[in-house]
Design a protein around this motif. Structure first.
Motif, PDB file in Angstrom:
ATOM      1  N   UNK A 108       0.843  -1.189   0.000  1.00 44.68           N
ATOM      2  CA  UNK A 108       0.000   0.000   0.000  1.00 44.68           C
ATOM      3  C   UNK A 108       0.879   1.240   0.000  1.00 44.68           C
ATOM      4  N   UNK A 109       0.400   2.244  -0.688  1.00 42.88           N
ATOM      5  CA  UNK A 109       1.067   3.533  -0.649  1.00 42.88           C
ATOM      6  C   UNK A 109       0.351   4.363   0.390  1.00 42.88           C
ATOM      7  N   UNK A 110       0.930   4.488   1.570  1.00 42.56           N
ATOM      8  CA  UNK A 110       0.220   5.076   2.696  1.00 42.56           C
ATOM      9  C   UNK A 110      -0.058   6.550   2.477  1.00 42.56           C
ATOM     10  N   UNK A 111      -1.351   6.850   2.363  1.00 41.15           N
ATOM     11  CA  UNK A 111      -1.761   8.237   2.250  1.00 41.15           C
ATOM     12  C   UNK A 111      -1.378   8.913   0.955  1.00 41.15           C
ATOM     13  N   UNK A 112      -0.977   8.175  -0.079  1.00 40.63           N
ATOM     14  CA  UNK A 112      -0.445   8.817  -1.280  1.00 40.63           C
ATOM     15  C   UNK A 112      -1.459   9.690  -1.968  1.00 40.63           C
ATOM     16  N   UNK A 113      -2.704   9.191  -2.115  1.00 37.84           N
ATOM     17  CA  UNK A 113      -3.704   9.988  -2.802  1.00 37.84           C
ATOM     18  C   UNK A 113      -4.095  11.177  -1.950  1.00 37.84           C
ATOM     19  N   UNK A 114      -4.241  10.932  -0.650  1.00 36.89           N
ATOM     20  CA  UNK A 114      -4.597  12.016   0.255  1.00 36.89           C
ATOM     21  C   UNK A 114      -3.530  13.102   0.203  1.00 36.89           C
ATOM     22  N   UNK A 115      -2.267  12.675   0.188  1.00 34.44           N
ATOM     23  CA  UNK A 115      -1.167  13.620   0.141  1.00 34.44           C
ATOM     24  C   UNK A 115      -1.136  14.344  -1.191  1.00 34.44           C
ATOM     25  N   UNK A 165       6.973   3.505  -7.746  1.00 31.85           N
ATOM     26  CA  UNK A 165       7.835   4.626  -8.144  1.00 31.85           C
ATOM     27  C   UNK A 165       7.439   5.213  -9.490  1.00 31.85           C
ATOM     28  N   UNK A 166       6.969   4.374 -10.407  1.00 36.58           N
ATOM     29  CA  UNK A 166       6.702   4.817 -11.768  1.00 36.58           C
ATOM     30  C   UNK A 166       5.241   5.165 -12.033  1.00 36.58           C
ATOM     31  N   UNK A 167       4.354   4.895 -11.079  1.00 33.40           N
ATOM     32  CA  UNK A 167       2.921   5.183 -11.286  1.00 33.40           C
ATOM     33  C   UNK A 167       2.390   5.885 -10.041  1.00 33.40           C
ATOM     34  N   UNK A 168       2.296   7.202 -10.114  1.00 36.44           N
ATOM     35  CA  UNK A 168       2.017   7.973  -8.897  1.00 36.44           C
ATOM     36  C   UNK A 168       0.587   7.830  -8.386  1.00 36.44           C
ATOM     37  N   UNK A 169      -0.345   7.357  -9.213  1.00 40.91           N
ATOM     38  CA  UNK A 169      -1.710   7.161  -8.733  1.00 40.91           C
ATOM     39  C   UNK A 169      -2.028   5.690  -8.483  1.00 40.91           C
ATOM     40  N   UNK A 170      -0.990   4.886  -8.404  1.00 42.50           N
ATOM     41  CA  UNK A 170      -1.145   3.490  -7.985  1.00 42.50           C
ATOM     42  C   UNK A 170      -1.140   3.483  -6.462  1.00 42.50           C
ATOM     43  N   UNK A 171      -2.221   3.011  -5.858  1.00 41.17           N
ATOM     44  CA  UNK A 171      -2.388   3.121  -4.411  1.00 41.17           C
ATOM     45  C   UNK A 171      -2.179   1.817  -3.654  1.00 41.17           C
ATOM     46  N   UNK A 172      -2.588   0.710  -4.234  1.00 41.70           N
ATOM     47  CA  UNK A 172      -2.478  -0.586  -3.555  1.00 41.70           C
ATOM     48  C   UNK A 172      -2.108  -1.656  -4.580  1.00 41.70           C
ATOM     49  N   UNK A 181      -4.655  -7.304 -13.068  1.00 44.43           N
ATOM     50  CA  UNK A 181      -6.056  -6.874 -13.073  1.00 44.43           C
ATOM     51  C   UNK A 181      -6.105  -5.475 -12.475  1.00 44.43           C
ATOM     52  N   UNK A 182      -6.472  -4.490 -13.290  1.00 48.21           N
ATOM     53  CA  UNK A 182      -6.495  -3.101 -12.832  1.00 48.21           C
ATOM     54  C   UNK A 182      -7.876  -2.768 -12.287  1.00 48.21           C
ATOM     55  N   UNK A 183      -7.886  -2.229 -11.081  1.00 47.12           N
ATOM     56  CA  UNK A 183      -9.131  -1.871 -10.399  1.00 47.12           C
ATOM     57  C   UNK A 183      -9.003  -0.474  -9.814  1.00 47.12           C
ATOM     58  N   UNK A 184     -10.126   0.097  -9.438  1.00 47.18           N
ATOM     59  CA  UNK A 184     -10.096   1.396  -8.778  1.00 47.18           C
ATOM     60  C   UNK A 184     -10.106   1.203  -7.269  1.00 47.18           C
ATOM     61  N   UNK A 185      -9.316   2.004  -6.587  1.00 47.59           N
ATOM     62  CA  UNK A 185      -9.301   1.904  -5.139  1.00 47.59           C
ATOM     63  C   UNK A 185      -8.387   2.945  -4.525  1.00 47.59           C
ATOM     64  N   UNK A 186      -8.740   3.380  -3.330  1.00 47.11           N
ATOM     65  CA  UNK A 186      -7.942   4.339  -2.570  1.00 47.11           C
ATOM     66  C   UNK A 186      -7.485   3.700  -1.279  1.00 47.11           C
ATOM     67  N   UNK A 187      -6.359   4.161  -0.786  1.00 43.87           N
ATOM     68  CA  UNK A 187      -5.893   3.703   0.519  1.00 43.87           C
ATOM     69  C   UNK A 187      -5.618   4.902   1.400  1.00 43.87           C
ATOM     70  N   UNK A 188      -6.327   4.971   2.512  1.00 40.13           N
ATOM     71  CA  UNK A 188      -6.070   5.978   3.522  1.00 40.13           C
ATOM     72  C   UNK A 188      -5.753   5.260   4.826  1.00 40.13           C
ATOM     73  N   UNK A 189      -4.659   5.627   5.498  1.00 39.95           N
ATOM     74  CA  UNK A 189      -4.385   5.000   6.785  1.00 39.95           C
ATOM     75  C   UNK A 189      -5.509   5.322   7.763  1.00 39.95           C
ATOM     76  N   UNK A 190      -5.876   4.350   8.564  1.00 41.13           N
ATOM     77  CA  UNK A 190      -6.990   4.542   9.493  1.00 41.13           C
ATOM     78  C   UNK A 190      -6.644   5.615  10.512  1.00 41.13           C
ATOM     79  N   UNK A 191      -7.495   6.629  10.599  1.00 40.92           N
ATOM     80  CA  UNK A 191      -7.262   7.700  11.563  1.00 40.92           C
ATOM     81  C   UNK A 191      -7.622   7.237  12.965  1.00 40.92           C
ATOM     82  N   UNK A 192      -6.668   7.328  13.884  1.00 42.79           N
ATOM     83  CA  UNK A 192      -6.934   6.813  15.228  1.00 42.79           C
ATOM     84  C   UNK A 192      -7.897   7.725  15.978  1.00 42.79           C
ATOM     85  N   UNK A 193      -8.713   7.113  16.833  1.00 41.01           N
ATOM     86  CA  UNK A 193      -9.681   7.851  17.635  1.00 41.01           C
ATOM     87  C   UNK A 193      -8.989   8.424  18.862  1.00 41.01           C
ATOM     88  N   UNK A 194      -9.056   9.722  19.009  1.00 42.53           N
ATOM     89  CA  UNK A 194      -8.346  10.390  20.101  1.00 42.53           C
ATOM     90  C   UNK A 194      -9.203  10.590  21.344  1.00 42.53           C
TER      91      UNK A 194
END
Length: 384
Positions: free
Chosen positions: A4-11, A178-185, A236-249
């Motif tokens: 997983x690319x942690x937070x890449x899309x969010x960033x 490294x070569x595909x900046x919108x590849x998330x997982x 197999x190319x699919x759509x998907x985002x990865x966001x690290x789970x935000x901890x509950x404070x």
């Protein structure tokens, strides 16, 4: 068997600019003089056959230079960057991100992928460019439908196929990221999807490398399309985002997975992380786990590495109390203390291990639920 690319899309989206530029040499880039001559010709043509909007090249002129040269050409990329910034400049409150893309079947037809806030109605006529609009966080349900399908859960592959798939992911994951900046997982899958429609999921049994991207079919102009196979493993190319789970404070009377925890060391800076799952340990009883690097002092980590990757009492500072969410004077936030940790690096064939074990002494869990995560009073993530 997953990368997983942690937070890449969010960033990337929060930056509101294009990602890193293509570093491969451009085939048609010869000399500075040639580039200058090319620019002068394009400017001359543009002045007689097309209009420029606020100094930014319009779609018709962009199509012509892309047809004359290619999508990776320096001038094409530069003009696309300017157009992306111009679109964002016009709608700063609604347009989150823009990138220039192409479809595999026509590499010279540039399309702008525009991510907008949910309540913003944007059309091609509004911006004057060929566009595909995406609401922020809106992706195809294909990936979810596959991962929750009966076929994906029940199909089994041989040990040999599993090893081949795992080695392939280990070998290519860093390069692909490294070569595909919108590849998330990057994940292993036992089935492939064909001609997906929300009302019709067509799956075939085939172990493959599932590549989750932001918008399927629209490739950034500086990048090449994915190969159809890597070392004999299908893609197999699919759509998907990865966001690290935000901890509950927030404070929880009974702790839950995903809660913020801190270890009070008595020093100026305490250690902190996110509470993981729960286990019934044969020696320590009810415990919870978290990442070792989040809970261990530097000297404890050093001892762990030097002693075959393990550390336990009496070498752990047992006086350091673990709190949820954090240590606050005159508040009873204690949940327990660290009793053991393991830290072992992995390699291409074996996964690494990095875990700290916390013996629970107070406020034990009463369910396997995750807490709600809130930002400014708005719930953003719930798992049940």
């Amino acid at each position: 068997m997953e990368t997983k690319r942690e937070g890449v899309l969010k960033r990337t989206l929060s930056k509101n600019v294009l990602g890193k530029q293509d570093t491969e040499p451009h085939v048609l880039r010869k000399t500075v003089d040639n580039d200058r001559e090319k620019q002068e010709k394009i400017s001359e043509n543009a002045s007689t056959t097309s209009k420029m909007v606020t100094g930014i090249m319009d779609q018709e002129t962009l199509d012509r230079i892309c047809n004359r040269y290619n999508r990776k050409d320096k001038l094409v990329v530069q003009h696309c960057e300017s157009i992306c910034k111009e679109i964002q400049r016009r709608y700063p409150e609604y347009v989150i991100h823009v990138y220039a893309a192409y479809k595999k079947e026509n590499e010279r037809k540039i399309v702008f992928v525009v991510t907008v806030m949910w309540d913003f109605d944007l059309k091609e006529n509004d911006i004057g460019y060929r566009m595909i609009k995406r609401n922020y966080g809106d992706i195809s349900t294909e990936g979810i439908d596959i991962s929750t399908s009966k076929e994906e859960k029940e199909l089994m592959i041989s040990a040999e196929e599993h090893k081949k798939l795992s080695l392939c992911i280990s070998k290519y994951s860093d390069k692909l990221m490294d070569h595909h900046r919108y590849l998330n997982v990057i994940s292993g899958s036992f089935v492939r999807s064909k001609n997906y429609k929300p009302s019709s999921l067509c799956l075939t049994k085939e172990s493959c490398m599932a590549l989750y991207v932001y918008v399927k079919g629209f490739i950034p102009i500086e990048e090449d399309a994915f190969q159809t196979t890597y070392d004999g493993v299908s893609v197999d190319i699919r759509e998907g985002l990865f966001f690290p789970y935000g901890m509950a404070t927030e404070y929880h009377e009974n702790i839950k997975m995903g809660c913020m925890i801190t270890r009070h060391t008595g020093m100026s800076t305490n250690l902190g992380g996110t509470l993981g799952g729960f286990i019934d340990h044969p020696l320590y009883g009810l415990c919870c786990i978290t990442c070792a690097h989040a809970m261990m002092r530097p000297e404890e980590m050093k001892f762990c590495v030097e002693n075959k990757g393990e550390i336990a009492s009496p070498h752990v500072y047992s006086s350091d109390i673990v709190n949820q969410p954090k240590c606050v004077a005159y508040q009873h936030n204690k949940i327990g203390r660290v009793v053991q940790a393991i830290y072992k690096e992995g390699n291409h064939s074996e996964a690494g291990v990095e875990v700290a074990l916390i013996q629970i002494e107070d406020r034990p869990p009463v369910s396997g639920e995750f807490p709600e995560t809130t930002i400014n009073g708005m719930t953003i993530f719930v798992i049940e």
